[in-house]
Design an enzyme around this catalytic site. Sequence first.
Site, short mmCIF file in Angstrom:
data_model
loop_
_atom_site.label_atom_id
_atom_site.label_comp_id
_atom_site.label_asym_id
_atom_site.label_seq_id
_atom_site.Cartn_x
_atom_site.Cartn_y
_atom_site.Cartn_z
N SER A 82 1.09 5.24 -0.10
CA SER A 82 0.29 6.44 0.12
C SER A 82 1.02 7.72 -0.24
CB SER A 82 -0.15 6.50 1.60
OG SER A 82 -0.93 5.38 1.95
N LYS A 103 0.87 -1.16 0.00
CA LYS A 103 0.00 0.00 0.00
C LYS A 103 0.91 1.21 0.00
CE LYS A 103 -3.03 2.95 2.64
NZ LYS A 103 -3.48 3.36 3.99
#
Length: 333
Positions: free
Chosen positions: A204, A202
């Site tokens: 970001s 993930k």
Amino acid sequence: MALSTRLALSLRPTLAALLRAAPGQHRGLSTPTGPEHTLDLRGIFPPLATPFSPTQEVDYAQLEGNLCRYASIPFRGLVVLGSNGEYPYLAPHERLELVTCVRQALSKNRLLLAGAGCESTQGTIELAVRMAEAGADVALVVTPCYYRGAMTSAALIQHYTEVADASPIPVVLYSVPASTGLDLPLEAVFTLAQHPNIVGIKDSGGDITRMGLMVHKTRQEDFQVLAGSASFLLASYVLGASGGVCALANILGGPLCQLDHLCREGHWQEARDLQYRLIEPNVAVTRRFGIPGLKKAMEWFGYYGGPCRAPLTPLSPSQVEELRGTFNINGWL
């Protein structure tokens, strides 16, 4: 020029190029050439906000109420104990209880990703094991950052390798430089993508070039890239990302799943129009007002937001007005 406006403008060249490349065509997302994924991470995952009572205790009844509403939205799964869940403010027993509660309420065909990152490798391994015992399908492991100056590629590769070797469930790397001050180096990502128990990342940070390189350089591995924000979700999909872990999905889960669907079906013009309407609200509940803004906006859409844990403070009346205006001007309220 406002930050949200600059973000929208920065996305336009990428999206326009996509539409020029396939005018009038409805080509959906294609899976990059490579091995079949052992764990399918395609789709939208909301990083759940942790509901607290007025006395700042975890409110499990309100959590169950939110989960009941989320059950009708076609999420791929849920993330517990992420940055938006006020993870650093939770006691160890609360973290386990939250995972157990969500797992009991969650359909078996939906994935449960649980935050398991600690500053030490030993602590991370122990927490990953306990998250697995509580019912998590995946351990989401943020970069250790307190001694960020010592967190070289070699140190991070060793850390994640030892965690993945010991974890009974698959590991997803988590790079969130806005919170940690540390970007997981690309060379570390490429190395770690080869580990059989590390299934994705993930990211970001919002660097689209970086995300494109991660997809490109790991396409022969059993590894998937997840966009860590709704602001650049469409651009990430264009480059081959599998899905998104998006704070805004706590509020606008339906529209984000619709954006995911439009991309997969190749309806790029509709997807672009929807993406533009999501950028400013997303910036408002992340970079601009953070978790207090996220929780306030949840209440306008029928969810329980409630207070944050101190030292986080609620929005001022003028901030609430500005936040509401951002959702209004984009047609969500």
